[in-house]
Design an enzyme around this catalytic site. Sequence first.
Site, PDB file in Angstrom:
ATOM      1  N   HIS A 209       7.907  20.917 -26.150  1.00  0.00           N
ATOM      2  CA  HIS A 209       6.565  20.386 -26.376  1.00  0.00           C
ATOM      3  C   HIS A 209       6.721  19.031 -27.083  1.00  0.00           C
ATOM      4  CE1 HIS A 209       2.599  20.139 -28.376  1.00  0.00           C
ATOM      5  NE2 HIS A 209       2.177  21.008 -27.482  1.00  0.00           N
TER       6      HIS A 209
ATOM      7  N   GLN B 171       4.784  29.496 -29.581  1.00  0.00           N
ATOM      8  CA  GLN B 171       4.332  30.399 -28.521  1.00  0.00           C
ATOM      9  C   GLN B 171       4.852  31.820 -28.688  1.00  0.00           C
ATOM     10  OE1 GLN B 171       2.044  29.871 -26.384  1.00  0.00           O
ATOM     11  NE2 GLN B 171       1.839  27.657 -26.601  1.00  0.00           N
TER      12      GLN B 171
ATOM     13  N   ASP C  95      11.189  26.446 -32.509  1.00  0.00           N
ATOM     14  CA  ASP C  95       9.749  26.243 -32.357  1.00  0.00           C
ATOM     15  C   ASP C  95       9.160  27.569 -31.883  1.00  0.00           C
ATOM     16  OD1 ASP C  95       7.213  25.812 -31.372  1.00  0.00           O
ATOM     17  OD2 ASP C  95       7.715  23.955 -30.328  1.00  0.00           O
TER      18      ASP C  95
ATOM     19  N   LYS D 162      -2.501  30.022 -33.070  1.00  0.00           N
ATOM     20  CA  LYS D 162      -2.076  30.664 -31.823  1.00  0.00           C
ATOM     21  C   LYS D 162      -1.818  32.152 -32.020  1.00  0.00           C
ATOM     22  CE  LYS D 162       0.160  26.442 -30.190  1.00  0.00           C
ATOM     23  NZ  LYS D 162      -0.568  25.880 -29.046  1.00  0.00           N
TER      24      LYS D 162
ATOM     25  N   CYS E 239       1.453  18.837 -22.802  1.00  0.00           N
ATOM     26  CA  CYS E 239       2.286  18.201 -23.828  1.00  0.00           C
ATOM     27  C   CYS E 239       3.772  18.354 -23.522  1.00  0.00           C
ATOM     28  CB  CYS E 239       1.985  18.744 -25.236  1.00  0.00           C
ATOM     29  SG  CYS E 239       0.327  18.395 -25.776  1.00  0.00           S
TER      30      CYS E 239
HETATM   31  N1  PMP Z   1       5.283  23.842 -29.634  1.00  0.00           N
HETATM   32  C1  PMP Z   1       4.812  24.558 -28.620  1.00  0.00           C
HETATM   33  C2  PMP Z   1       5.780  25.281 -27.731  1.00  0.00           C
HETATM   34  C3  PMP Z   1       3.441  24.640 -28.409  1.00  0.00           C
HETATM   35  O1  PMP Z   1       2.963  25.352 -27.380  1.00  0.00           O
HETATM   36  C4  PMP Z   1       2.557  23.968 -29.285  1.00  0.00           C
HETATM   37  C5  PMP Z   1       1.054  24.018 -29.093  1.00  0.00           C
HETATM   38  N2  PMP Z   1       0.623  23.861 -27.765  1.00  0.00           N
HETATM   39  C6  PMP Z   1       3.101  23.233 -30.324  1.00  0.00           C
HETATM   40  C7  PMP Z   1       4.466  23.203 -30.479  1.00  0.00           C
HETATM   41  C8  PMP Z   1       2.256  22.466 -31.296  1.00  0.00           C
HETATM   42  O2  PMP Z   1       1.512  23.326 -32.089  1.00  0.00           O
HETATM   43  P1  PMP Z   1       0.354  22.747 -33.029  1.00  0.00           P
HETATM   44  O3  PMP Z   1      -0.467  21.836 -32.173  1.00  0.00           O
HETATM   45  O4  PMP Z   1      -0.382  23.961 -33.442  1.00  0.00           O
HETATM   46  O5  PMP Z   1       1.006  22.040 -34.147  1.00  0.00           O
END
Ligand code: PMP
Length: 406
Positions: A124, A204, A201, A227, A364
């Site tokens: 991401h 998810q 990370d 999430k 993203c």
């Molecule tokens: N890493 C992953 C794999 C994600 O799916 C996301 C959110 N879509 C993020 C990081 C970023 O999370 P946040 O926007 O809550 O900081």
Amino acid sequence: TNEVNWQAIREDFPILREQIHGKPLIYFDSAATSQKPCAVLGALQHYYEHDNANVHRGLHGLSTRATEAYEAARAKVAKYLNAPNVDEITFTRGTTESINLVANTWGVKFLREGDVILLTEMEHHSNLVPWQLLAERTGARLRFVPVQEDGTLALGALDSLLTPEVKLFAFTHISNSLGTINPVADLCSAARAVGAVSLVDAAQSAGHLPVDVQAMGCDFLALSGHKMCAPTGIGALYGRAELLEAMPPWHGGGEMILSVQFERSTFKKAPGKFEAGTPNIAGAVGLGAAIDYLENIGRAAIFEHDTKLATYAHRRLEELPGVRVLGPQERGGLVGFVMEAAHPHDLTTYADQYGLALRGGHHCTQPLMRKLGLPGTTRASFYFYNTMEEIDRMMEILENAVRFFA
Ligand code: PMP
């Protein structure tokens, strides 16, 4: 796990009774953000009605209560992740801030020109851009584990990628665009073998399956509360005590200091030194309530339910003409796909007319999409409050879409 009454669980989520364009909402966008159960909404209300004050600095009773609620939430996060020590949990705004914290403290202090930051091609943007910024600042270089045709990492390439110059290996547990579940414990031990620090990370994964930082053997782990049934604006960073101790503070301000003079200051131990200013106290309380709620259902049961939905959706989508599903068969609770006849934005707009919330775009993960030669994908992401019937309804809508866009 058969004892869980999934239908009754839906009743815990008032928003699932909403209508969109006059149609019952089918919410298949939980990978972007999950919905919130009454238990979490109630905890927020209770906190503001009974315990609200600023933490740590007040000596009055209400401030003590707020501090206790905030610190109890930290203990819940620590237990949830099986962190050895509650001080290894820092509250942040979410995964993005957790990763930026590591980049701006550990990264700035320990990375030098010539060092390598190893990432994967499925990250991401929030586990990519902070490292790009850090590389620019320090002269370190980025290197990537390739993603294969089937959506899994090219693990065979690890040996040649994990050279002694690699100081950090950061990777996602579950890909938010492919659904791939990475073998995190193996990746962490591969990192350790060359003396590199590992960062997982868990955006998810933290709300979807058991996550145990000791079993994983990771050095850092980042998660987002929103999430996993908690409010937006709260998340956490797990960091091994030894590493946190060596890290300088990041944001300066109140709360994080021991003593301040006009010219210089001394700082609290972790996690205090990383939590400058008034924290998101209510958010932390909400995250604690979300953890209680998820633990009550059981993460193993949640994972089983999620994957059952995703596997079924994967199979049904593959039966659609002109539709291609991305990522491996074995997956987390989400499915990304492309429909030949329709751009993801057109398809999601079409689905929205029927109350079906899908997400279309690059999710993203622009470099990954570019590598796959796609403008983007359409993603259906599930959580334990979704049902097989909702997937059947999605398939009806998508079958109509195939005809509509043909
Ligand atoms: N890493 C992953 C794999 C994600 O799916 C996301 C959110 N879509 C993020 C990081 C970023 O999370 P946040 O926007 O809550 O900081």
